[in-house]
Design an enzyme around this catalytic site. Structure first.
Site, mmCIF file in Angstrom:
data_model
loop_
_atom_site.group_PDB
_atom_site.id
_atom_site.type_symbol
_atom_site.label_atom_id
_atom_site.label_comp_id
_atom_site.label_asym_id
_atom_site.label_seq_id
_atom_site.Cartn_x
_atom_site.Cartn_y
_atom_site.Cartn_z
ATOM 1 N N ILE A 521 0.822 -1.218 0.000
ATOM 2 C CA ILE A 521 0.000 0.000 0.000
ATOM 3 C C ILE A 521 0.851 1.261 0.000
ATOM 4 O O ILE A 521 0.337 2.367 -0.008
ATOM 5 C CB ILE A 521 -0.981 0.028 1.209
ATOM 6 C CG1 ILE A 521 -0.227 -0.261 2.511
ATOM 7 C CG2 ILE A 521 -2.118 -0.962 1.002
ATOM 8 C CD1 ILE A 521 -1.103 -0.089 3.753
ATOM 9 N N VAL A 523 5.174 2.693 -0.988
ATOM 10 C CA VAL A 523 6.569 2.410 -1.278
ATOM 11 C C VAL A 523 7.369 3.663 -1.003
ATOM 12 O O VAL A 523 6.911 4.766 -1.300
ATOM 13 C CB VAL A 523 6.768 2.001 -2.752
ATOM 14 C CG1 VAL A 523 8.220 1.602 -3.003
ATOM 15 C CG2 VAL A 523 5.844 0.870 -3.136
ATOM 16 N N GLY A 524 8.521 3.490 -0.422
ATOM 17 C CA GLY A 524 9.351 4.662 -0.178
ATOM 18 C C GLY A 524 10.802 4.288 -0.083
ATOM 19 O O GLY A 524 11.168 3.133 -0.273
ATOM 20 N N GLY A 527 11.387 1.509 2.288
ATOM 21 C CA GLY A 527 11.007 0.164 1.890
ATOM 22 C C GLY A 527 9.548 0.148 1.489
ATOM 23 O O GLY A 527 9.019 1.151 1.030
ATOM 24 N N LYS A 528 8.913 -1.003 1.670
ATOM 25 C CA LYS A 528 7.522 -1.123 1.253
ATOM 26 C C LYS A 528 6.606 -1.233 2.460
ATOM 27 O O LYS A 528 6.987 -1.755 3.504
ATOM 28 C CB LYS A 528 7.348 -2.371 0.398
ATOM 29 C CG LYS A 528 7.941 -2.205 -0.987
ATOM 30 C CD LYS A 528 7.783 -3.452 -1.817
ATOM 31 C CE LYS A 528 8.351 -3.205 -3.214
ATOM 32 N NZ LYS A 528 8.517 -4.442 -3.956
ATOM 33 N N VAL A 529 5.388 -0.757 2.274
ATOM 34 C CA VAL A 529 4.382 -0.903 3.315
ATOM 35 C C VAL A 529 3.307 -1.848 2.805
ATOM 36 O O VAL A 529 2.781 -1.656 1.708
ATOM 37 C CB VAL A 529 3.750 0.463 3.692
ATOM 38 C CG1 VAL A 529 2.783 0.287 4.857
ATOM 39 C CG2 VAL A 529 4.833 1.469 4.042
ATOM 40 N N LYS A 543 5.409 -2.186 7.699
ATOM 41 C CA LYS A 543 6.450 -1.473 6.967
ATOM 42 C C LYS A 543 7.731 -2.275 7.044
ATOM 43 O O LYS A 543 8.251 -2.525 8.122
ATOM 44 C CB LYS A 543 6.636 -0.095 7.597
ATOM 45 C CG LYS A 543 7.591 0.809 6.883
ATOM 46 C CD LYS A 543 7.274 2.259 7.192
ATOM 47 C CE LYS A 543 8.368 2.910 8.000
ATOM 48 N NZ LYS A 543 8.101 4.323 8.274
ATOM 49 N N ASP A 639 9.071 16.058 9.287
ATOM 50 C CA ASP A 639 8.616 15.723 7.948
ATOM 51 C C ASP A 639 7.104 15.820 7.878
ATOM 52 O O ASP A 639 6.428 14.865 7.495
ATOM 53 C CB ASP A 639 9.120 14.336 7.544
ATOM 54 C CG ASP A 639 9.104 14.143 6.037
ATOM 55 O OD1 ASP A 639 9.099 15.168 5.313
ATOM 56 O OD2 ASP A 639 9.068 12.989 5.585
#
Ligand SMILES: *[C@@H]1O[C@H](CO)[C@@H](O)[C@H](O)[C@H]1NC(C)=O
Ligand SMILES: *[C@@H]1O[C@H](CO)[C@@H](O)[C@H](O)[C@H]1NC(C)=O
Ligand SMILES: *[C@@H]1O[C@H](CO)[C@@H](O)[C@H](O)[C@H]1NC(C)=O
Ligand SMILES: *[C@@H]1O[C@H](CO)[C@@H](O)[C@H](O)[C@H]1NC(C)=O
Ligand SMILES: *[C@@H]1O[C@H](CO)[C@@H](O)[C@H](O)[C@H]1NC(C)=O
Ligand SMILES: *[C@@H]1O[C@H](CO)[C@@H](O)[C@H](O)[C@H]1NC(C)=O
Ligand SMILES: *[C@@H]1O[C@H](CO)[C@@H](O)[C@H](O)[C@H]1NC(C)=O
Ligand SMILES: *[C@@H]1O[C@H](CO)[C@@H](O)[C@H](O)[C@H]1NC(C)=O
Ligand SMILES: *[C@@H]1O[C@H](CO)[C@@H](O)[C@H](O)[C@H]1NC(C)=O
Ligand SMILES: *[C@@H]1O[C@H](CO)[C@@H](O)[C@H](O)[C@H]1NC(C)=O
Ligand SMILES: *[C@@H]1O[C@H](CO)[C@@H](O)[C@H](O)[C@H]1NC(C)=O
Length: 830
Positions: A521, A523-524, A527-529, A543, A639
């Site tokens: 759901i 991506v960053g 990593g991935k969520v 995550k 952030d």
């Protein structure tokens, strides 16, 4: 009893044995007639002829080919010797100091289910174990393990070690392997500083004193196996699980050539222990006014020797790192400068402390904290290794009384927790005294059922922990994974239970269908969520850090640290984490409605109403306000952006993503790939200029969020004409001309009251003030946003009452008084 005579003869023959044999170790594999090699060490079966080990009554040799866990001792644990009656091993040794280890790996053989054994063990005149349940101890100390090694150190004055096994009435004893390792160098000094004794040395007379190793940790480093500690075959576990707030300390490693500060120290610990360390977490935003704290469950009524291992790996001169050491919450050392004590950098050094525990105390705290007198430069601490030894009292090392209450064995712990919970819910607003009385009663009941409880296994290893609201790791082995339960707050609501759970990788794999790509759901850079399902269908956001990302580790650590300390309705809460197999996985509550951004633009989702947008902004502002003021130390999010404001199924906004560090490059490691630009669009220009991060930087970013909410466009859109690229500039331009409505999200048209938009624009404008000191605090922003909402609702009510019957006017919930004020305010400000 005829055997007795024979045995005595054997014993005597051993006693008479000439003393020329040099000190050697005995590695005995019990219950077998073969000799096996395990990791380069040869273990001799206790039935191998001429093995020089004498067995009293033979008992029963038990074999089990299936008993196995992937431990280095697998082969060793396939056999055991069961003693339905008293028996003993007699091992011929020379007088001197010895490490002595008993290996237990319970399995079932014939009618003997070793999980149900209960027995005493003595070595010469030293009592080691009393009414000991292997399985009880395993579930207490290493809930996910199948085996247990008990280690002792003592001085032998005779020519033999006689290990006696005495089954508790109606039960039996067993043992899988026995190790006897001579220690030739001096491992312990005779005199040790007593904690709180102002440096006065308290005499510790080792001769005749037995020592049990309670904990041995390679702080900040990996587990070290017996073959990595060649001379003494000790195991060094990881320290992470024992930290009070696991991420208050960051790991440090420097494989420079380390040497012992004293040549006599070569056996104190292998050099690998000194190659890694833990120092205070490097989060400049949190001033280093924290303690790195470790908490250990110990047996009350014993003295403890605490050995701390140090090695300065970073600084090549004195006065760079000065700290205090606290043991049992009192100062053990002040102005501790490893460089000075060890006489240099990369010098392995250790320091011992003696601690006397009073009868009620079952935990031991070890804390390293800033030297309050020292300047800012001196507010860091360092620890490389840690050992806790229990010292015998009156020839006894066995802890006989019940491990009840908060340190109870796992099986009981679970029952206790659920009982307290149940009681708590049942009692509702019952007084603390009432609850306490019930709990006491329950503990008593439990005590009576001790043996039953004790022998019960409980794989999940629940234990209630009496610690205030943080992720707390209790005693578990490094490999172990377990639930960490917060204890119910007896004087507060039962809802405020804080738990952080350590998931196994297997659980995570199940939850995410083995990291099924279709469940991703987000991506960053991190990593991935994944969207996952834990336990009974509870949805969670999982995550998973990209293993390659160095940055990831720091963020992971920061995030765990932050989230374990913080709980708030408007902060996304963490359910737990998984750090098995070098994975860095965080499990959060699932936020059904995703990011705020996805509801503003760039998706097919229906637009949020003005009221919904205001409520979301208020929620996010509450979360930020709490971060800035609610915690012990102010926390700067760093952030703030619409992708980090998440919405749950009721559109309640929660701030997410606490893992980012402040340095420039790391900002690229945020979420979606467009976030690089996005993040820049939110950045406080003053922070750029002065490199000083304050809460006001979050306020700036939040101002940008406000404009984004009202304009529903990306904060940076390079495809637009130059003056429109940056939303902050573009919106400010219109706001300054008091015509923000020109660029308002067209889908809001007719949906908002002009006076509320006017006020909203003013708040956003103030947030974007060039200098931080001219920006409002999050508290002011929050208050003003609530006011905007009231303005809007009052105007909607007026509209409703104008449009229809005036009696329909319903005051907003809980805003009656201010509602009246609201009605006046617009005319005042017009
Ligand atoms: C070891 O024991 C097994 C069975 O217990 C037996 O078959 C074998 O002969 C024994 N070996 C020796 C060398 O005694
Ligand atoms: C038993 O002791 C004798 C004499 O000390 C020694 O030669 C022999 O190797 C020992 N046996 C074992 C199996 O260690
Ligand atoms: C060892 O055990 C045997 C059998 O129980 C017993 O007869 C003997 O006295 C014990 N030896 C010692 C030194 O306790
Ligand atoms: C070996 O131990 C396991 C676990 O306790 C047990 O299930 C199994 O029955 C045992 N096998 C034998 C042959 O006793
Ligand atoms: C052994 O005892 C434990 C604890 O009572 C029990 O959970 C286990 O099932 C037993 N194993 C066998 C093979 O009977
Ligand atoms: C430890 O073991 C190593 C390798 O076996 C050996 O070289 C060294 O001398 C031993 N150290 C001591 C203090 O015995
Ligand atoms: C090493 O130990 C010996 C004997 O115990 C002692 O005389 C010597 O001073 C010690 N050396 C150091 C550097 O501590
Ligand atoms: C590691 O140690 C070397 C000298 O031994 C030092 O120059 C270097 O700065 C250290 N690295 C870190 C990260 O502290
Ligand atoms: C560190 O721990 C000690 C002992 O518990 C306590 O007195 C001290 O206030 C703590 N320091 C900080 C900064 O939390
Ligand atoms: C020691 O300090 C910790 C936290 O700093 C606290 O939770 C604990 O209760 C203290 N223990 C004692 C015995 O004062
Ligand atoms: C701490 O030490 C003091 C004095 O040594 C002792 O009275 C007290 O019980 C200890 N507390 C804990 C938690 O061990």
């Amino acid at each position: 009893m005829g055997v007795l005579g024979l045995i005595c003869l054997v014993c005597i023959s051993i006693l008479v044995r000439t003393g020329e044999a040099e000190k050697k170790s005995f590695l005995i594999d019990c219950g077998t007639n073969s000799t096996i090699n395990v990791n380069g060490r040869s273990w001799v079966g206790d039935m191998v002829p001429d093995n020089n080990v004498t067995l009293g009554s033979p008992g029963i040799a038990a074999l089990n080919d299936t008993a196995s866990e992937s431990s280095i001792y697998d082969k060793l644990y396939k056999s055991a010797r069961v003693f339905p009656e008293n028996s003993n091993y007699t091992i011929p040794v020379d007088p001197g100091n010895y490490f002595f280890r008993l290996h237990f790996h319970p399995f079932s053989f014939e009618n003997y289910n070793m999980s149900e054994s209960l027995f005493d063990v003595t070595a010469n005149s030293l009592k080691l174990l009393s009414e000991f349940s292997v399985i009880g101890e395993i579930s207490w100390r290493k809930p996910n393990s199948l085996s247990l090694v008990k280690e002792y150190f003592f001085n032998v004055i005779s020519n033999e070690i006689v290990i006696r096994f005495t089954p508790t009435k109606g039960s039996f004893a067993f043992v899988n392997a026995i190790e006897v390792i001579p220690v030739t160098n001096k491992l312990f000094e005779d005199s040790v500083s007593k904690v709180g004794g102002n440096g006065a040395k308290s005499s510790l007379n080792l001769v005749g004193l037995g020592i049990e190793t309670m904990y041995r940790l390679n702080v900040g480093g990996p587990e070290l196996l017996p073959n990595q500690d060649q001379n003494l075959s000790r195991s060094w576990a990881q320290d992470f699980n024992y930290m009070f707030i696991p991420m208050d300390g960051s790991e440090m490693r420097n494989k420079s050539t380390i040497s012992y500060s004293s040549t006599n120290d070569s056996l104190i610990a292998p050099l690998q222990v000194y190659e890694t360390a833990r120092s205070m977490v490097n989060a400049e935003v949190l001033e280093k006014r924290i303690n790195m704290s470790w908490k250990f469950d110990v047996d009350p009524n014993f003295d403890y020797l605490i050995r701390l291992h140090f090695c300065e790996l970073q600084y090549d001169k004195a006065n760079q790192r000065i700290f205090r050491i606290y043991i049992n919450n009192s100062t053990a050392a002040q102005n501790f400068d490893v460089f000075v004590r060890a006489r240099g950098m990369n010098k392995a050094y250790h320091q011992d402390y003696l601690e006397t525990l009073s009868s009620q105390i079952k935990s031991l705290w070890i804390q390293l904290g800033p030297e309050t007198a020292a300047g800012a430069a001196g507010t860091d601490a360092l620890l490389n290794g840690l050992e806790i030894f229990k010292l015998s009292r009156n020839g006894n090392l066995a802890y006989v009384s019940e491990r009840s209450g908060p340190s109870g064995s796992a099986g009981k712990g679970k029952t206790t927790t659920s009982w307290i919970l149940w009681l708590g819910i049942g009692a509702g607003v019952a007084s603390t005294a009432f609850l306490a009385a019930l709990c006491t009663l329950f503990f008593c009941l439990c005590k009576r059922r001790r043996k039953m409880c004790r022998t019960k296994t409980n794989p999940s290893g629940w234990r209630p922990l009496s610690l205030h609201g943080s992720i707390v790791n209790s005693t578990t082995d490094a490999k172990g994974s377990k639930l960490l339960g917060g204890n119910p707050n007896l004087n507060g609501s039962m809802v405020s239970i804080r738990t952080g759970r350590r998931f196994t990788l297997a659980e995570i794999r199940t939850a995410t269908n083995n990291f099924d790509e279709s469940l991703v759901i987000g991506v960053g850079g991190f990593g991935k969520v994944y969207k996952g399902e834990i336990d009974d269908g509870i949805l969670a956001a999982i995550k998973r850090a990209n293993p390659q990302s160095e940055q990831g580790l720091a963020e992971f650590e920061t995030e765990i640290e932050m989230l374990s300390k913080l709980r708030h309705r408007h902060l996304v809460s963490m359910i737990g984490f998984c750090d098995e197999h070098n994975e860095m996985i965080l499990v959060y509550e699932y936020m059904a409605n995703g990011t705020l951004r996805s509801h503003l633009f760039g998706s097919d989702l229906p637009p949020l109403t003005w009221k919904q947008r205001l409520e979301v902004c208020i929620g996010a502002a509450r979360g930020l306000h709490y971060l800035h003021t609610g915690a012990e130390r102010s926390i700067i999010h760093r952030d703030v952006k619409t992708t980090n404001i998440l919405l749950d199924d009721n559109f309640v906004a929660k701030m997410a993503d606490f893992g980012l560090s402040k340095t420039g490059p790391s900002l690229e490691h945020t979420h979606v790939s467009t976030a690089v630009k996005g993040s820049f669009g939110y950045l406080d220009p003053e922070y750029f200029r002065r490199q000083q991060l304050t809460e006001k930087s979050d306020v700036y970013s939040f101002g940008v969020v406000l404009f984004e909410v009202v304009c529903a466009r990306p904060v940076i859109n390079p495809s637009l004409p130059k003056d429109q690229i940056n939303l902050a500039e573009w919106a400010l331009h219109w706001q300054k001309q008091r015509s923000l409505e020109t660029i308002v999200d067209p889908r809001l048209e007719g949906n908002y009251s002009p006076e509320s938009l006017k006020k909203f624009g003013e708040i956003a404008e103030k947030c974007l003030a060039d200098e931080g000191k001219n920006r409002p605090t999050m508290g002011d922003v929050l208050w003003n946003l609530e006011y905007v909402l009231q303005l809007h609702e009052a105007s909607m009510r007026r509209k409703v009452s104008n449009d229809s019957f005036s009696s329909c006017s319903v005051p907003g919930p809980g805003t009656l008084e201010e509602g009246e004020e609201v009605v006046r305010e617009p005319s005042k400000s017009m």
